[in-house]
Design a protein around this motif. Structure first.
Motif, PDB file in Angstrom:
ATOM      1  N   VAL A 175      -6.319   4.590  -3.498  1.00 50.47           N
ATOM      2  CA  VAL A 175      -5.684   3.775  -2.461  1.00 50.47           C
ATOM      3  C   VAL A 175      -6.723   2.922  -1.720  1.00 50.47           C
ATOM      4  O   VAL A 175      -6.516   1.727  -1.491  1.00 50.47           O
ATOM      5  N   LEU A 176      -7.846   3.531  -1.375  1.00 48.82           N
ATOM      6  CA  LEU A 176      -8.896   2.792  -0.657  1.00 48.82           C
ATOM      7  C   LEU A 176      -9.418   1.625  -1.500  1.00 48.82           C
ATOM      8  O   LEU A 176      -9.654   0.531  -0.993  1.00 48.82           O
ATOM      9  N   ASN A 177      -9.568   1.862  -2.797  1.00 42.99           N
ATOM     10  CA  ASN A 177     -10.101   0.833  -3.680  1.00 42.99           C
ATOM     11  C   ASN A 177      -9.067  -0.241  -4.000  1.00 42.99           C
ATOM     12  O   ASN A 177      -9.304  -1.437  -3.841  1.00 42.99           O
ATOM     13  N   ALA A 194      14.663   2.825  -1.950  1.00 47.05           N
ATOM     14  CA  ALA A 194      13.855   3.289  -0.815  1.00 47.05           C
ATOM     15  C   ALA A 194      12.387   3.012  -1.087  1.00 47.05           C
ATOM     16  O   ALA A 194      11.820   3.551  -2.043  1.00 47.05           O
ATOM     17  N   ASN A 195      11.763   2.160  -0.274  1.00 48.71           N
ATOM     18  CA  ASN A 195      10.338   1.877  -0.476  1.00 48.71           C
ATOM     19  C   ASN A 195       9.572   1.787   0.840  1.00 48.71           C
ATOM     20  O   ASN A 195       8.574   1.092   0.955  1.00 48.71           O
ATOM     21  N   THR A 196      10.066   2.521   1.852  1.00 51.18           N
ATOM     22  CA  THR A 196       9.349   2.661   3.118  1.00 51.18           C
ATOM     23  C   THR A 196       9.286   4.146   3.450  1.00 51.18           C
ATOM     24  O   THR A 196      10.089   4.939   2.937  1.00 51.18           O
ATOM     25  N   PRO A 197       8.350   4.556   4.302  1.00 52.49           N
ATOM     26  CA  PRO A 197       8.295   5.971   4.678  1.00 52.49           C
ATOM     27  C   PRO A 197       9.613   6.469   5.260  1.00 52.49           C
ATOM     28  O   PRO A 197      10.072   7.565   4.924  1.00 52.49           O
ATOM     29  N   GLU A 198      10.241   5.649   6.096  1.00 47.04           N
ATOM     30  CA  GLU A 198      11.514   6.057   6.713  1.00 47.04           C
ATOM     31  C   GLU A 198      12.605   6.233   5.660  1.00 47.04           C
ATOM     32  O   GLU A 198      13.363   7.212   5.690  1.00 47.04           O
ATOM     33  N   PRO A 207       0.801  -1.232   0.000  1.00 44.99           N
ATOM     34  CA  PRO A 207       0.000   0.000   0.000  1.00 44.99           C
ATOM     35  C   PRO A 207       0.833   1.281   0.000  1.00 44.99           C
ATOM     36  O   PRO A 207       0.436   2.276  -0.621  1.00 44.99           O
ATOM     37  N   PHE A 208       2.006   1.267   0.655  1.00 43.95           N
ATOM     38  CA  PHE A 208       2.831   2.483   0.666  1.00 43.95           C
ATOM     39  C   PHE A 208       3.349   2.792  -0.739  1.00 43.95           C
ATOM     40  O   PHE A 208       3.284   3.942  -1.190  1.00 43.95           O
TER      41      PHE A 208
END
Length: 210
Positions: free
Chosen positions: A125-127, A58-62, A29-30
């Motif tokens: 994103v919700l769908n 890089a594929n995380t918020p951090e 989802p991110f």
């Protein structure tokens, strides 16, 4: 357009493409959220080219937040509006880390509170990530809904509300993808490909072309 026609239209979409998917590439989802933010006024192809280079690094918020705005820009500079998008992505990553334990919220309100996330992005994103029956109305869906008369409306929000009301419930989860793909490859803006359209006989567009 009556209920029977709408049902037939979505039955045909379903038969032709039983499991429609977004053309954006993502693995969680991110990644989807960031791809959708980047896709505003840009093609999915251009976004995929950028994220294929970005996500292995890089594929995380951090991880993306650690890049900073200037560190992120080289990865997305081929995408339109990359300067403002870089700032929004970094701000969103910061908010996800600090306010959501680095997870993607599953409500419209929380998503829309993130920088660079409007109603359409939240709906995608919700769908797509969470399987909620939302309708992200982009230019393709707006055009197809009005041309065919599936859900005519003068504004994006009006079309969205009509689609949620008129699309048969069993097709609601996938309707967003079917309509986008139909607008992208068949019901083209300048010259719709009516002659090769699987719903031509059901469509109520007055100016059909062969």
């Amino acid at each position: 357009m009556n209920k029977e026609k709408r049902t037939l239209i979505f039955q045909r979409f379903s038969q032709e493409n039983p499991s429609p998917k977004t053309e954006l590439e993502y693995s969680n989802p991110f990644e989807l959220l960031i791809a959708v933010i980047l896709s505003a006024q840009a093609t999915d192809v251009s976004v995929n080219k950028a994220t294929r280079k970005l996500y292995p690094v890089a594929n995380t918020p951090e991880a993306i937040y650690a890049l900073g705005v200037e560190g992120l820009k080289p990865y997305i500079k081929t995408i339109g509006l990359f300067n403002s998008k870089a700032e929004n992505v970094i701000k969103t990553c910061k908010a996800l880390v600090e306010q959501h334990n680095s997870t993607i919220p599953e409500t419209r309100e929380a998503l829309e509170a993130l920088p660079g996330v409007g109603r359409k992005t939240a709906n995608v994103v919700l769908n797509t990530a969470f399987g909620q029956p939302t309708m992200a109305v982009d230019t393709h869906i707006f055009r197809v809904s009005n041309r065919t008369k599936i859900a005519p409306g003068k504004t994006v929000l009006e079309v969205e509300k009509k689609l949620l009301k008129f699309v048969p419930k069993e097709f609601l989860i996938d309707a967003h993808h079917w309509l986008i793909l139909h607008g992208r490859y068949t019901c083209l803006a300048r010259k719709p490909r009516c002659g090769s359209c699987i719903i031509e006989d059901l469509c109520e567009y007055k100016d059909k072309v062969e």
